[in-house]
Design an enzyme around this catalytic site. Structure first.
Site, PDB file in Angstrom:
ATOM      1  N   GLY A  69       0.821  -1.213   0.000  1.00  0.00           N
ATOM      2  CA  GLY A  69       0.000   0.000   0.000  1.00  0.00           C
ATOM      3  C   GLY A  69       0.851   1.258   0.000  1.00  0.00           C
ATOM      4  N   GLY A  72       4.194   0.220   2.089  1.00  0.00           N
ATOM      5  CA  GLY A  72       4.924  -0.931   1.549  1.00  0.00           C
ATOM      6  C   GLY A  72       5.374  -0.731   0.114  1.00  0.00           C
ATOM      7  N   PHE A 228       8.526   7.012   8.082  1.00  0.00           N
ATOM      8  CA  PHE A 228       8.132   8.397   8.336  1.00  0.00           C
ATOM      9  C   PHE A 228       7.726   9.103   7.050  1.00  0.00           C
ATOM     10  CE2 PHE A 228      10.791   7.279  11.951  1.00  0.00           C
ATOM     11  CZ  PHE A 228      10.023   7.731  13.007  1.00  0.00           C
ATOM     12  N   LYS A 286       7.507   6.502  16.679  1.00  0.00           N
ATOM     13  CA  LYS A 286       6.731   6.769  15.472  1.00  0.00           C
ATOM     14  C   LYS A 286       5.396   7.433  15.825  1.00  0.00           C
ATOM     15  CE  LYS A 286       4.791   7.023  11.621  1.00  0.00           C
ATOM     16  NZ  LYS A 286       4.485   6.191  10.515  1.00  0.00           N
ATOM     17  N   ASN A 290       4.189  11.582  15.093  1.00  0.00           N
ATOM     18  CA  ASN A 290       2.950  12.044  14.473  1.00  0.00           C
ATOM     19  C   ASN A 290       2.088  12.833  15.457  1.00  0.00           C
ATOM     20  OD1 ASN A 290       3.454  11.200  11.928  1.00  0.00           O
ATOM     21  ND2 ASN A 290       2.189   9.364  12.004  1.00  0.00           N
ATOM     22  N   LEU A 293       3.424  16.324  15.659  1.00  0.00           N
ATOM     23  CA  LEU A 293       3.065  17.114  14.475  1.00  0.00           C
ATOM     24  C   LEU A 293       1.612  17.565  14.587  1.00  0.00           C
ATOM     25  CD1 LEU A 293       4.743  14.990  11.631  1.00  0.00           C
ATOM     26  CD2 LEU A 293       5.512  17.181  12.545  1.00  0.00           C
ATOM     27  N   CYS A 342      -2.939   9.108   9.089  1.00  0.00           N
ATOM     28  CA  CYS A 342      -1.981   8.856  10.178  1.00  0.00           C
ATOM     29  C   CYS A 342      -2.121   9.716  11.426  1.00  0.00           C
ATOM     30  CB  CYS A 342      -0.561   9.007   9.641  1.00  0.00           C
ATOM     31  SG  CYS A 342      -0.186   7.774   8.412  1.00  0.00           S
ATOM     32  N   PHE A 404      -6.560  14.979   1.098  1.00  0.00           N
ATOM     33  CA  PHE A 404      -6.330  15.579   2.417  1.00  0.00           C
ATOM     34  C   PHE A 404      -5.166  16.559   2.415  1.00  0.00           C
ATOM     35  CE2 PHE A 404      -2.588  13.785   4.545  1.00  0.00           C
ATOM     36  CZ  PHE A 404      -2.258  12.749   3.693  1.00  0.00           C
ATOM     37  N   ARG A 412      -8.237   9.593   1.954  1.00  0.00           N
ATOM     38  CA  ARG A 412      -8.641   9.040   3.244  1.00  0.00           C
ATOM     39  C   ARG A 412      -8.638  10.133   4.312  1.00  0.00           C
ATOM     40  NH1 ARG A 412      -4.343   4.448   3.829  1.00  0.00           N
ATOM     41  NH2 ARG A 412      -3.092   6.178   3.067  1.00  0.00           N
TER      42      ARG A 412
HETATM   43  C1  UDX Z   1       2.187  12.151   8.348  1.00  0.00           C
HETATM   44  C2  UDX Z   1       3.621  12.410   8.831  1.00  0.00           C
HETATM   45  O1  UDX Z   1       4.033  13.712   8.396  1.00  0.00           O
HETATM   46  C3  UDX Z   1       4.556  11.328   8.297  1.00  0.00           C
HETATM   47  O2  UDX Z   1       5.861  11.518   8.830  1.00  0.00           O
HETATM   48  C4  UDX Z   1       4.023   9.973   8.729  1.00  0.00           C
HETATM   49  O3  UDX Z   1       4.863   8.932   8.299  1.00  0.00           O
HETATM   50  C5  UDX Z   1       2.616   9.781   8.200  1.00  0.00           C
HETATM   51  O4  UDX Z   1       1.785  10.835   8.694  1.00  0.00           O
HETATM   52  P1  UDX Z   1       0.832  12.603   6.110  1.00  0.00           P
HETATM   53  O5  UDX Z   1      -0.372  12.365   6.954  1.00  0.00           O
HETATM   54  O6  UDX Z   1       0.962  11.848   4.845  1.00  0.00           O
HETATM   55  O7  UDX Z   1       2.168  12.293   6.940  1.00  0.00           O
HETATM   56  O8  UDX Z   1       0.917  14.158   5.724  1.00  0.00           O
HETATM   57  P2  UDX Z   1       1.430  15.469   6.480  1.00  0.00           P
HETATM   58  O9  UDX Z   1       2.306  16.218   5.570  1.00  0.00           O
HETATM   59  O10 UDX Z   1       1.953  15.157   7.808  1.00  0.00           O
HETATM   60  O11 UDX Z   1       0.071  16.314   6.613  1.00  0.00           O
HETATM   61  C6  UDX Z   1      -0.975  15.914   7.499  1.00  0.00           C
HETATM   62  C7  UDX Z   1      -2.088  16.943   7.485  1.00  0.00           C
HETATM   63  O12 UDX Z   1      -1.686  18.138   8.110  1.00  0.00           O
HETATM   64  C8  UDX Z   1      -2.576  17.325   6.099  1.00  0.00           C
HETATM   65  O13 UDX Z   1      -3.982  17.398   6.111  1.00  0.00           O
HETATM   66  C9  UDX Z   1      -1.949  18.685   5.859  1.00  0.00           C
HETATM   67  O14 UDX Z   1      -2.670  19.476   4.956  1.00  0.00           O
HETATM   68  C10 UDX Z   1      -1.970  19.258   7.266  1.00  0.00           C
HETATM   69  N1  UDX Z   1      -0.948  20.266   7.492  1.00  0.00           N
HETATM   70  C11 UDX Z   1       0.380  19.967   7.401  1.00  0.00           C
HETATM   71  C12 UDX Z   1      -1.340  21.555   7.826  1.00  0.00           C
HETATM   72  O15 UDX Z   1      -2.537  21.856   7.931  1.00  0.00           O
HETATM   73  N2  UDX Z   1      -0.375  22.497   8.048  1.00  0.00           N
HETATM   74  C13 UDX Z   1       0.950  22.213   7.979  1.00  0.00           C
HETATM   75  O16 UDX Z   1       1.784  23.120   8.240  1.00  0.00           O
HETATM   76  C14 UDX Z   1       1.345  20.909   7.629  1.00  0.00           C
END
Ligand code: UDX
Length: 620
Positions: A69, A72, A228, A286, A290, A293, A342, A404, A412
């Site tokens: 996916g 992977g 990541f 991990k 997240n 963040l 995530c 997203f 998703r």
């Molecule tokens: C996240 C982690 O960043 C990654 O390291 C982990 O392996 C998987 O989960 P992802 O969910 O793919 O990755 O995207 P990411 O760039 O983290 O964005 C997540 C959400 O936050 C998005 O909806 C994005 O639009 C939002 N976002 C991101 C903001 O609203 N502002 C930002 O400054 C950054």
């Protein structure tokens, strides 16, 4: 899986002692002495990370990745690309997904992925640092691929549990457990089993117990090496990671397994970036990465509400706060809240872990990160309704963006779905959707599935939700446009953005002075040449061999608008044209802060468009 208590040595001892019949001096292993290291006591500031892993000792020749996916697929591809001497297979129980990996229609749309797949899967015509790049393949024969592997990655889905104990917070381990069962049945003794999926802390114990139950007395080494990569930048994240984690048990065998995996990554990742930890730390790190963040985003989004109410400008606040090196500038962009598969899932998993450990106040703290996120998109929807005189009846609302985030077709957990739900309850004439990266058929499928889950009908309240493949049709006769994904096509000055986005790919000719080019040099050259020719796809180094041809009745070729490199509609938005066909008063709700204040004041004002942005008061 409920956590099983505090990490301690006993589990490691269990892991080591479960299989006394397998000798530690297996012929794969080097007998060269290495510095003894108690993995438990590695500090985060470990001073000489390059010495954490010893060089070549137990070499990996055959890797199987269970799960093809979002994690992977790209991971197996990059490992195969960078390690032409290793046979890498990815297996998946979804035969359609495997068919697509082996075809021109990859199941995932990620910048750079297609180029990597073409070399890793089909081989290279030349211009390769090691001219034997034919190690990758994608397979449905799970049993054989696992049995032949020295190292198996588990990269399956671990979503939030939908029902039962811990529903809505705990991790659904169904697919993970099934993968471990397959491995237990078919893997050879001594196989290294690596958790790549995001799993709750102490899952390695579960893996260990399951393997021991199915194969008593057989030794397996269990590592945690979480991924990541983020959607939209998966290939760049894999090629140039901030760090790679390898969690192992502090037994001699565990260390050798970690060293063997480190060698696989070291084909392209500087050794100093490969960090060794204990298994629990890697699993937990991990989820915490997240969660942190997500917490940053909820924090800045909470401040955006204060800005809207006071007249402070969120971008100015972010610039001021983010320039403090201790805070940092990244992941501070306010918006309609985080989506994706995530961040929310992992915060909830942390909440469940804390609850299971009896740490109610910790759980409550992290739960607020999620509720703040939900509030943010709700606040945005209510702002739309309020500005449109508290009624959407008879009005067309256009939503630009459904994925997203930008540069992905991943829909998703899209925050846009919640906005659609709220607005649809207001009975508008129509909700129009356009996303340049998403196939309209996939968007329709996702909305229908969500509505079904909500036990709602597609045309509930008589409001049709229509997905367009043309941005101007989507915006025609619209009363309000909502930007919900930060696609560069929607920006006023996106060219500038695009240059900034690509600048990291610059290739320096001095590299030719080196005796031997690495694959990373070749990738940089390839990216640089594409940049110069201003196209996203192509074969400037003439490396690609012919791709497999599609069958006459290829179902993917029949999908509306599908192109070989993934879906991307032509849509550099001409706001003049859009405004011309909008209904008055013209409203634009910028949920991603992509229209800068000076552009609002000049261009948008001259077009008669009222802009309402997150974290800023409107321009009325
Ligand atoms: C996240 C982690 O960043 C990654 O390291 C982990 O392996 C998987 O989960 P992802 O969910 O793919 O990755 O995207 P990411 O760039 O983290 O964005 C997540 C959400 O936050 C998005 O909806 C994005 O639009 C939002 N976002 C991101 C903001 O609203 N502002 C930002 O400054 C950054």
């Amino acid at each position: 899986m409920p956590p099983a208590g505090h990490p301690d040595e006993s589990m490691y001892q269990d892991m080591a002692s479960s299989s006394p019949t397998t000798p530690d001096d297996h012929s794969f292993f080097s007998s060269a002495p290495r510095a003894e290291r108690q993995v438990d006591h590695i500090s985060p500031g470990y001073s000489s990370p390059s010495s954490q892993f010893a060089d070549a000792h137990r070499s990996v020749r055959n890797i199987c990745c269970v799960g093809a996916g979002y994690v992977g697929g790209p991971t197996a591809t990059v490992i195969a690309y960078q390690n032409p001497h290793i046979r890498v297979t990815a297996v998946d129980r979804d035969a359609q997904r495997i068919r697509r990996w082996n075809s021109r229609h990859l199941p995932i749309n990620e910048p750079g992925l297609r180029d990597m797949v073409r070399i890793a899967r089909d081989g290279s015509k030349g211009f390769s640092s090691a001219n034997e790049a034919d190690g990758g393949s994608l397979d449905v024969e799970t049993e054989r691929c696992i049995a032949e592997a020295d190292l198996v990655f588990i990269a399956v889905n671990t979503p939030t549990k939908g029902s039962g104990v811990g529903a809505g917070a705990a991790t659904d381990m169904t697919a993970f457990e099934a993968a471990v069962c397959e491995i237990a049945r078919h893997a050879r003794a001594g196989t290294i089993v690596v958790e790549k999926s995001t799993v709750p802390c102490r899952t390695a114990q579960l893996v260990q117990d399951m393997l021991a139950a199915h194969r008593p007395g057989v030794r397996f080494d269990i590592l945690s090496s979480p991924e990541f990569l983020a959607a939209g930048t998966a290939i760049q994240d894999l090629l140039r990671p901030d760090r790679v984690l390898i969690g192992s048990s502090p037994t001699p065998s565990g260390r050798r397994a970690a060293d063997a995996l480190a060698d696989v990554y070291a084909a392209w990742v500087p050794r100093a970036r490969i960090i060794g930890t204990n298994v629990w730390s890697a699993e937990l790190a991990k989820v915490v990465a997240n969660a942190m963040l997500a917490q940053r985003l909820s924090s800045i989004n909470s401040i955006s509400a204060i800005c809207e109410a006071t007249g402070a400008d969120i971008d100015e606040v972010v610039a001021a706060v983010g320039s403090d090196a201790r805070v940092g500038a990244r992941f501070l962009k306010p918006g309609i809240g985080f989506g994706g598969s995530c961040l929310k899932k992992d915060v909830l998993s942390l909440v469940y872990l804390a609850e299971s450990l009896g740490l109610g106040h910790v759980a409550e703290y992290w739960r607020h990160v999620v509720s703040m996120n939900e509030q943010q998109r709700d606040r945005f929807s209510r702002r739309v309704v309020r500005c449109l005189n508290n009624t959407l009846v008879g009005k067309k609302i256009t939503i630009l963006g459904f994925a997203f985030k930008a540069n992905t077709s991943d829909v998703r957990e899209s925050p846009t779905m919640d906005i659609i739900r709220t607005l649809r309850d207001e009975n508008p004439l129509e909700i129009a959707i356009f996303d340049p990266c998403c196939n309209p058929a996939a968007v329709r499928q996702e909305i229908e599935a969500t509505m079904k889950r909500d036990q709602n009908t597609w045309k509930a309240n008589g409001c049709p939700v229509i997905i367009y493949s043309d941005v101007y049709e989507a915006c025609a006769a619209s009363n309000a446009i909502l930007i919900t994904t930060e696609c560069y096509e929607f920006k006023i000055t996106w060219q500038a953005y695009s240059i900034e986005r690509e600048s990291s790919k610059r290739f320096y000719p001095t590299l030719f002075a080196r005796r031997k080019l690495t694959e990373m040099d070749i990738i940089a050259l390839h990216e640089s040449l594409l940049q110069l020719s201003k196209c996203e796809e192509g074969d400037p180094l003439r490396r690609f061999v012919e791709e497999p041809l599609c069958a006459e009745d290829c179902p993917d070729c029949e999908l509306v608008g599908t192109r070989a490199g993934g879906y991307r509609a032509e849509a550099d938005v001409d706001w003049r044209k859009i405004s011309h066909h909008m209904k008055k008063p013209r409203w634009l709700f910028d949920g991603k802060g992509i229209i800068a204040p000076k552009e609002i004041a000049s261009k948008m004002a001259s077009l008669g468009i009222h802009v309402e942005s997150i974290g800023r008061q409107g321009n009325l």
